[in-house]
Design an enzyme around this catalytic site. Structure first.
Site, PDB file in Angstrom:
ATOM      1  CD1 TRP A 224      59.388  12.540  34.770  1.00 30.20           C
ATOM      2  CD2 TRP A 224      57.978  14.045  33.907  1.00 30.20           C
ATOM      3  NE1 TRP A 224      59.630  13.741  35.395  1.00 30.20           N
ATOM      4  CE2 TRP A 224      58.770  14.677  34.868  1.00 30.20           C
ATOM      5  CE3 TRP A 224      57.026  14.792  33.219  1.00 30.20           C
ATOM      6  CZ2 TRP A 224      58.643  16.031  35.191  1.00 30.20           C
ATOM      7  CZ3 TRP A 224      56.893  16.137  33.521  1.00 30.20           C
ATOM      8  CH2 TRP A 224      57.686  16.749  34.491  1.00 30.20           C
TER       9      TRP A 224
ATOM     10  CD  GLU B 189      59.281   0.967  30.253  1.00 26.57           C
ATOM     11  OE1 GLU B 189      59.041   2.124  29.877  1.00 26.57           O
ATOM     12  OE2 GLU B 189      59.530   0.678  31.441  1.00 26.57           O
TER      13      GLU B 189
ATOM     14  CD  GLU C 256      67.069   2.294  31.831  1.00 23.18           C
ATOM     15  OE1 GLU C 256      66.840   2.988  32.824  1.00 23.18           O
ATOM     16  OE2 GLU C 256      66.241   2.127  30.919  1.00 23.18           O
TER      17      GLU C 256
ATOM     18  N   GLY D 253      63.138   6.280  36.627  1.00 17.93           N
ATOM     19  CA  GLY D 253      61.743   6.263  36.191  1.00 17.93           C
ATOM     20  C   GLY D 253      60.814   6.597  37.342  1.00 17.93           C
ATOM     21  N   GLY D 254      60.311   5.564  38.018  1.00 16.54           N
ATOM     22  CA  GLY D 254      59.294   5.726  39.065  1.00 16.54           C
ATOM     23  C   GLY D 254      59.625   6.795  40.103  1.00 16.54           C
TER      24      GLY D 254
HETATM   25  P1  PGA Z   1      62.539   2.707  37.113  1.00 16.85           P
HETATM   26  O1  PGA Z   1      62.630   2.967  35.518  1.00 16.85           O
HETATM   27  O2  PGA Z   1      63.436   3.715  37.768  1.00 16.85           O
HETATM   28  O3  PGA Z   1      61.086   2.934  37.438  1.00 16.85           O
HETATM   29  O4  PGA Z   1      62.983   1.309  37.341  1.00 16.85           O
HETATM   30  C1  PGA Z   1      63.848   3.279  34.905  1.00 16.85           C
HETATM   31  C2  PGA Z   1      63.666   3.343  33.419  1.00 16.85           C
HETATM   32  O5  PGA Z   1      62.839   2.606  32.872  1.00 16.85           O
HETATM   33  O6  PGA Z   1      64.302   4.149  32.727  1.00 16.85           O
END
Ligand code: PGA
Length: 294
Positions: free
Chosen positions: A41, A131, A201, A273-274
């Protein structure tokens, strides 16, 4: 491999009667080898909205998880963890944190220890998300310390690795992933039956709406598995048993492509994520995993 079979048959005990209202969910615990879905999240839904989404996801998951149910881990922000833990209690949904301190306890302002996370019901933690590496300057060395600490404290690490667009452009994806993996896993001993999860990722695919091709993801996932399981040729100090290593793909996974990234034996599941932030997109995604590819 020979499997030893003893001639004895154990008496079959009747299974305990599940509590009223829980019957459906109790029956629907997914198999330990079902695809793994981790919902990240990020810095969203740290308040009552997180509790609401967790409740809706629990309902949606119970409704769709009859056959081929994926395993599911929700990773809300720290502040929502205790409340979400209450919501998922008694279901097959598990709880993960988005980060963990490499320190144990004491005067470390702002840190949250692995033991603190375990105490509120977390059994997983994401580590080394790009991130954090990029925006918060987390180094390979820090990521490695966190992986060691998580394993020591009994949490399953979900280690994130992946190249930037420039690195990919320079055809350095494999080298970057190898470096990240090597430094994160140096000195990590995995106790028997405990799993290590590595999420591939690619940085450029995260939140961009442009996922990598399933073939490319499969290629890097195979490399990751090979290094983790048989990496002594490359100087990896701790190769792990194959059945203790899981590899996920993450980066713009959605309802349309999720099935392509769940490739048994190659990619064990997805980090989302999103698409995990709304009940509709997320339950559709969970449902799509169990459906045949059209
Ligand atoms: P996303 O993010 O599905 O929004 O691309 C994935 C993540 O950062 O783990």
């Amino acid at each position: 491999m020979k499997v030893k079979v003893s001639g004895e048959r154990r008496p079959v005990r009747p299974s305990p009667r599940p509590a009223e209202g829980r019957i459906e969910e109790v029956r629907k615990v997914p198999s330990p080898n079902a695809p793994l879905v981790v919902a990240n999240w990020k810095m969203n839904l740290g308040d009552q909205r997180g509790v609401k989404l967790a409740r809706e996801v629990r309902e949606g998951y119970a409704a769709i998880s009859a056959g081929g149910a994926p395993r599911l881990v929700l990773c809300p922000p720290f502040t929502a963890l205790p409340a979400v833990a209450e919501v998922v209690r008694g279901s097959a949904i598990q709880l993960g944190a988005q980060d963990v301190s490499w320190l144990t306890e004491g005067a470390h302002t702002g840190e949250v220890s692995a033991e603190m996370l375990s105490a509120i019901g977390c059994t997983w933690t994401i580590i080394g998300h790009s991130e954090r590496r990029q925006t918060l300057g987390e180094s390979d060395e820090t990521v490695g310390r966190k992986v060691r600490r998580a394993v020591e404290a009994g949490l399953t690490p979900i280690l994130c690795v992946g190249e930037t667009w420039d690195e990919r452009d320079e055809q350095r994806s494999e080298v970057v992933v190898m470096r990240q993996l090597e430094s994160a896993l140096a000195g990590v001993t995995l106790p028997a039956r405990r799993r290590l999860v590595v999420a591939y990722e690619p940085v450029w695919a995260i939140g961009s709406g442009h996922a990598v091709s399933p073939a490319e993801a499969g290629h890097i996932a195979s490399l990751i598995r090979h290094l983790a399981v048989d990496g002594s040729h490359y100087g990896f100090s701790c190769p792990y048993p194959d059945e203790q290593v899981e590899v996920l793909y993450g980066g713009s996974v959605d309802v349309r492509n999720v099935k392509l990234f769940c490739q048994p034996g190659v990619i064990d599941g997805v980090l989302v994520g999103g698409a995990s932030l709304s009940v509709r997109s997320f339950t559709e995604l969970l449902r799509a995993i169990g459906e045949p590819v059209s």
